[in-house]
Enzyme design. Structure first.
Site, PDB file in Angstrom:
ATOM      1  N   HIS A  91       3.897  -2.315   3.031  1.00 23.22           N
ATOM      2  CA  HIS A  91       3.703  -0.989   2.490  1.00 23.22           C
ATOM      3  C   HIS A  91       5.017  -0.713   1.668  1.00 23.22           C
ATOM      4  CE1 HIS A  91       0.938  -0.734   5.737  1.00 23.22           C
ATOM      5  NE2 HIS A  91       0.592   0.103   5.132  1.00 23.22           N
ATOM      6  N   HIS A  94      -6.332   2.980  -4.040  1.00 21.79           N
ATOM      7  CA  HIS A  94      -6.096   3.124  -2.575  1.00 21.79           C
ATOM      8  C   HIS A  94      -6.709   4.383  -2.259  1.00 21.79           C
ATOM      9  CE1 HIS A  94      -4.962   2.336   1.369  1.00 21.79           C
ATOM     10  NE2 HIS A  94      -4.062   2.833   1.437  1.00 21.79           N
ATOM     11  N   ASP A 134       0.689  -1.256  -0.033  1.00 26.59           N
ATOM     12  CA  ASP A 134      -0.047   0.118  -0.129  1.00 26.59           C
ATOM     13  C   ASP A 134       0.874   1.167   0.014  1.00 26.59           C
ATOM     14  OD1 ASP A 134      -1.999  -1.783   0.461  1.00 26.59           O
ATOM     15  OD2 ASP A 134      -2.938  -0.890   2.103  1.00 26.59           O
ATOM     16  N   ASP A 135       0.010   2.239  -0.405  1.00 23.93           N
ATOM     17  CA  ASP A 135       0.637   3.741  -0.001  1.00 23.93           C
ATOM     18  C   ASP A 135       1.660   4.197  -1.098  1.00 23.93           C
ATOM     19  OD1 ASP A 135      -1.135   3.435   1.882  1.00 23.93           O
ATOM     20  OD2 ASP A 135       0.291   3.805   3.706  1.00 23.93           O
ATOM     21  N   HIS A 140      -5.858   9.635  -0.105  1.00 23.82           N
ATOM     22  CA  HIS A 140      -5.767   8.838   1.167  1.00 23.82           C
ATOM     23  C   HIS A 140      -5.933   9.488   2.304  1.00 23.82           C
ATOM     24  CE1 HIS A 140      -3.358   6.232   4.234  1.00 23.82           C
ATOM     25  NE2 HIS A 140      -3.560   5.267   3.042  1.00 23.82           N
TER      26      HIS A 140
HETATM   27 ZN   LIG Z   1      -2.728   3.352   3.421  1.00 21.71          ZN
END
Ligand SMILES: [Zn+2]
Length: 369
Positions: free
Chosen positions: A325, A228, A177-178, A232
């Site tokens: 991540h 995502h 993620d991210d 965010h």
């Molecule tokens: Zn996230």
């Protein structure tokens, strides 16, 4: 002759008198040459000459029938003016050519907008369906009940009916993620490629926009790229955002990915924040919510590579979705932990897979209107 002449004259007088009398009578009642009828037109008393048809009366009194539209399931006009209005004669439908009788009541009924009919279809899902929200790599056998507009084919609802327990695959999905992060994503991609692992990246929209080549590289290497959100947002928790903002975040993130050629239609809400409303909103945008079953807390600044590895291998089981991540901070520990995580998972006889969102292939589709 004389008598005959008298009779003739008298007869002529009688005939003339009769004709004049009739004409006078007709003049008195009708104002025309034919007899007059009293009818009620749209609630008002009116006179028409005998022999007037319903259509004739409508024209004479300027009665207009407003037509309604056929609307699709979203209320959009599908067929303008397709629902005609009609005249009722004494409360009953009547043809335009019907001759009026005294005392008839003409009513105007406008055509009302009408929504298209719905059709319902059952589609057996071959291989089963992942759950929504999805926590594990598993599929549940069953069928989809699809309701859509009969004319527009616009989707109204899709409901899944399971026909048995979920089948958990002997597979594990690593998710990142991210990102994308110019600093870490290329290194994580290089490590995964070297280990011959396909993984799933849930990217943030504005970062994907800023680093499109990294997203393209992920796709080129056979990774799945999921959404995502665009910004965010985390405060308040994502699922508690105002509905319009929530939809915009999902839709905007998806738009960026579509432009870059990624169409997996998987959405992971920031912070894993979910709710039935969020799942519905995401489904309405054609996407599925993907969460996880295993969080080794690589996001926690204190986590070492060893700790991350240990947490994953202690908890991993068939079907696990692991959250890691590739952005949002120093990802050195995650990067360092990857080879040991992959080896440990494979050692347990589990395959590493990227998540997919292939639409189920319709099989033995049967129409149930
Ligand atoms: Zn996230």
């Amino acid at each position: 002759m004389v008598l005959l002449r008298r009779v003739s004259v008298a007869g002529a007088i009688v005939i003339v008198a009769a004709v004049v009398g009739t004409l006078l009578a007709r003049e008195l009642v009708g104002g025309g040459e034919r007899a007059s009828l009293t009818v009620t037109v749209a609630g008002r008393s009116a006179h028409v000459v005998e022999g007037t048809t319903l259509a004739g009366a409508a024209a004479r009194f300027g009665l207009h029938l407003r037509a309604g539209d056929v609307l699709d399931v979203n209320g959009k006009v599908l067929r303008a003016g397709a629902v005609p209005g009609r005249f009722l004669l004494d409360g009953r439908p009547a043809s335009a050519g019907m001759r009026l009788r005294s005392g008839d009541r003409i009513t105007v009924v406008d055509g009302h907008d009408r929504r298209e009919p719905l059709v319902r279809r059952i589609v057996r899902v071959s291989g089963g369906m992942p759950s929504d929200p999805q926590f594990t790599v598993s599929r549940t056998p069953g069928e989809q009940v699809i309701v859509s507009g009969a004319l527009s084919h616009e989707l109204v609802s899709v409901r899944f009916r399971s026909s048995g327990p979920a089948r958990v695959e002997r597979a594990v999905a690593l998710t990142f993620d991210d990102g994308p992060s110019p600093q870490y994503t290329p290194r994580i991609l290089a490590a995964l490629t070297k280990l011959r692992v396909r993984a799933t990246f849930f990217v943030i929209g504005y970062l994907a926009e800023a680093n499109p080549d990294l997203v393209r590289q992920e796709l080129r290497l056979g990774m799945t790229v999921g959404n995502h959100s665009y910004n965010h947002p985390q405060v308040p928790p994502f699922a508690r955002l105002p509905p319009q903002l929530l939809r915009d975040e999902i839709a905007l993130g998806e738009q960026i990915l579509s432009r870059l050629g990624a169409r997996p239609h998987l959405f992971r809400p920031p912070g894993g924040s979910t709710s039935p409303g969020l799942v519905r909103a995401t489904a309405a945008l054609g996407q599925r919510v993907v969460l996880w079953s295993l969080d080794p807390a690589d996001w926690s600044p204190g986590s070492s590579a060893k700790e991350i590895t240990k947490r994953v291998l202690a908890a991993v089981r068939p079907g696990s979705i692991v959250i890691l991540h590739d952005g949002g901070g120093d990802r050195t520990a995650t990067l360092t932990a990857l080879p040991a995580i992959v080896r440990g998972i494979r050692h347990r006889g589990l395959q590493l897979v990227a998540l997919t969102a292939k639409p189920p292939k319709p099989q033995n589709a049967t129409g149930h209107p």
